[in-house]
Write a protein that holds these residues in place. Structure first.
Motif, PDB file in Angstrom:
ATOM      1  N   GLY A   3       0.808  -1.198   0.000  1.00 38.97           N
ATOM      2  CA  GLY A   3       0.000   0.000   0.000  1.00 38.97           C
ATOM      3  C   GLY A   3       0.847   1.256   0.000  1.00 38.97           C
ATOM      4  N   LYS A   4       0.210   2.356  -0.391  1.00 40.17           N
ATOM      5  CA  LYS A   4       0.887   3.645  -0.377  1.00 40.17           C
ATOM      6  C   LYS A   4      -0.141   4.732  -0.104  1.00 40.17           C
ATOM      7  CE  LYS A   4       3.605   6.678  -3.377  1.00 40.17           C
ATOM      8  NZ  LYS A   4       4.205   6.779  -4.731  1.00 40.17           N
ATOM      9  N   ILE A   5       0.142   5.540   0.915  1.00 42.02           N
ATOM     10  CA  ILE A   5      -0.695   6.673   1.264  1.00 42.02           C
ATOM     11  C   ILE A   5       0.205   7.898   1.355  1.00 42.02           C
ATOM     12  CG2 ILE A   5      -0.530   6.199   3.750  1.00 42.02           C
ATOM     13  CD1 ILE A   5      -3.438   7.197   4.028  1.00 42.02           C
ATOM     14  N   CYS A  37      -5.185  13.702   2.486  1.00 42.64           N
ATOM     15  CA  CYS A  37      -4.377  12.543   2.115  1.00 42.64           C
ATOM     16  C   CYS A  37      -4.929  11.893   0.864  1.00 42.64           C
ATOM     17  CB  CYS A  37      -4.275  11.537   3.263  1.00 42.64           C
ATOM     18  SG  CYS A  37      -5.824  10.780   3.731  1.00 42.64           S
ATOM     19  N   ARG A  38      -4.079  11.081   0.261  1.00 45.06           N
ATOM     20  CA  ARG A  38      -4.436  10.344  -0.944  1.00 45.06           C
ATOM     21  C   ARG A  38      -3.942   8.909  -0.764  1.00 45.06           C
ATOM     22  NH1 ARG A  38      -1.646  13.158  -4.818  1.00 45.06           N
ATOM     23  NH2 ARG A  38      -3.423  14.535  -5.115  1.00 45.06           N
ATOM     24  N   VAL A  39      -4.847   7.950  -0.880  1.00 48.72           N
ATOM     25  CA  VAL A  39      -4.465   6.538  -0.838  1.00 48.72           C
ATOM     26  C   VAL A  39      -4.284   6.092  -2.285  1.00 48.72           C
ATOM     27  CG1 VAL A  39      -5.121   4.203  -0.151  1.00 48.72           C
ATOM     28  CG2 VAL A  39      -5.761   6.147   1.298  1.00 48.72           C
ATOM     29  N   PHE A  44      -5.780   1.420   4.450  1.00 46.69           N
ATOM     30  CA  PHE A  44      -5.140   1.941   5.654  1.00 46.69           C
ATOM     31  C   PHE A  44      -6.174   2.273   6.717  1.00 46.69           C
ATOM     32  CE2 PHE A  44      -1.943   2.621   2.474  1.00 46.69           C
ATOM     33  CZ  PHE A  44      -0.737   2.481   3.135  1.00 46.69           C
ATOM     34  N   THR A  60      -9.721   3.586   1.881  1.00 49.93           N
ATOM     35  CA  THR A  60      -9.391   2.781   0.718  1.00 49.93           C
ATOM     36  C   THR A  60      -8.892   3.701  -0.386  1.00 49.93           C
ATOM     37  OG1 THR A  60     -11.681   2.913  -0.040  1.00 49.93           O
ATOM     38  CG2 THR A  60     -11.082   0.983   1.292  1.00 49.93           C
ATOM     39  N   LYS A  61      -8.513   3.133  -1.503  1.00 49.67           N
ATOM     40  CA  LYS A  61      -7.945   3.917  -2.601  1.00 49.67           C
ATOM     41  C   LYS A  61      -8.859   5.098  -2.932  1.00 49.67           C
ATOM     42  CE  LYS A  61      -5.999   3.489  -7.207  1.00 49.67           C
ATOM     43  NZ  LYS A  61      -5.667   2.603  -8.294  1.00 49.67           N
ATOM     44  N   CYS A  80      -1.101   5.864  11.314  1.00 44.70           N
ATOM     45  CA  CYS A  80      -1.811   5.006  10.357  1.00 44.70           C
ATOM     46  C   CYS A  80      -1.222   3.601  10.391  1.00 44.70           C
ATOM     47  CB  CYS A  80      -1.757   5.578   8.951  1.00 44.70           C
ATOM     48  SG  CYS A  80      -0.161   5.403   8.120  1.00 44.70           S
ATOM     49  N   MET A  82      -1.224   0.025   7.932  1.00 45.72           N
ATOM     50  CA  MET A  82      -1.616  -0.625   6.689  1.00 45.72           C
ATOM     51  C   MET A  82      -2.366  -1.915   7.022  1.00 45.72           C
ATOM     52  SD  MET A  82       0.609  -1.366   3.300  1.00 45.72           S
ATOM     53  CE  MET A  82       1.386  -2.860   3.825  1.00 45.72           C
TER      54      MET A  82
END
Length: 175
Positions: A3-5, A37-39, A44, A60-61, A80, A82
């Protein structure tokens, strides 16, 4: 899948940013505050307090340009975690009393109301055997939420930090 946030100091993805690809116990170590923020991938759980405490919300995304209004946090995201994608069966036991006492039921699917489906007046402990789950304060997956990973939870009210009562639960599945 990892994942990436990305967290931003200002609303609408402005100001300094911090990319996170794993758990972060204290976002203030990287940013003075987090206001959007941006997923980009993954799932997360975000918290309004450091060290994965306080009010929780599942992201979620997608983009969250002014998440305080969307998710109900009074303040910034402070930490946060993951949520790993679980492939396979989901299984847990819920108990009416603390320390795995009282009426019990085994769950393998979502439940929108413990009272309606199991005639349970309360859910105070549980044992998560498979999968990751999201327990909710109110029926129909509403109200404050609490993230459950595999493990034993002897006193859910004590763990939630503010004596929450739980009334519904949903599996966390790939978005």
């Amino acid at each position: 899948m990892s994942g990436k946030i990305i967290f931003f100091e200002e609303r609408n993805f402005q100001g300094q940013s911090y990319e996170c690809v794993s758990d972060c116990s204290e976002i203030s170590s990287y940013l003075s505050r987090c206001s959007s923020c941006r997923v980009e991938s993954g799932i997360f759980m975000v918290y309004d307090q450091p060290n994965f405490t306080g009010q929780q919300y599942l992201l979620t995304k997608g983009e969250y340009p002014e998440y305080q209004n969307t998710i109900g946090f009074k303040d910034c995201i402070q930490s946060c975690r993951m949520v790993p994608v679980h492939k396979g069966l989901f299984k847990m036991r819920i108990y009416e009393g603390t320390n795995f006492e009282g009426q019990t039921h085994e769950l393998t699917n979502d439940c929108d109301s413990f009272k309606d489906h199991y005639q349970m007046s309360d859910t105070q402990s549980c044992n998560v055997m498979e999968g990751h789950w999201l327990m909710f304060e109110q029926p129909k997956y509403e109200g404050r939420m609490f993230y459950l990973r595999p493990g034993e939870y002897r006193n859910l009210r004590q763990m939630s930090g503010d004596d929450l009562s739980f009334n519904s639960i949903r599996r966390i599945k790939e978005a």
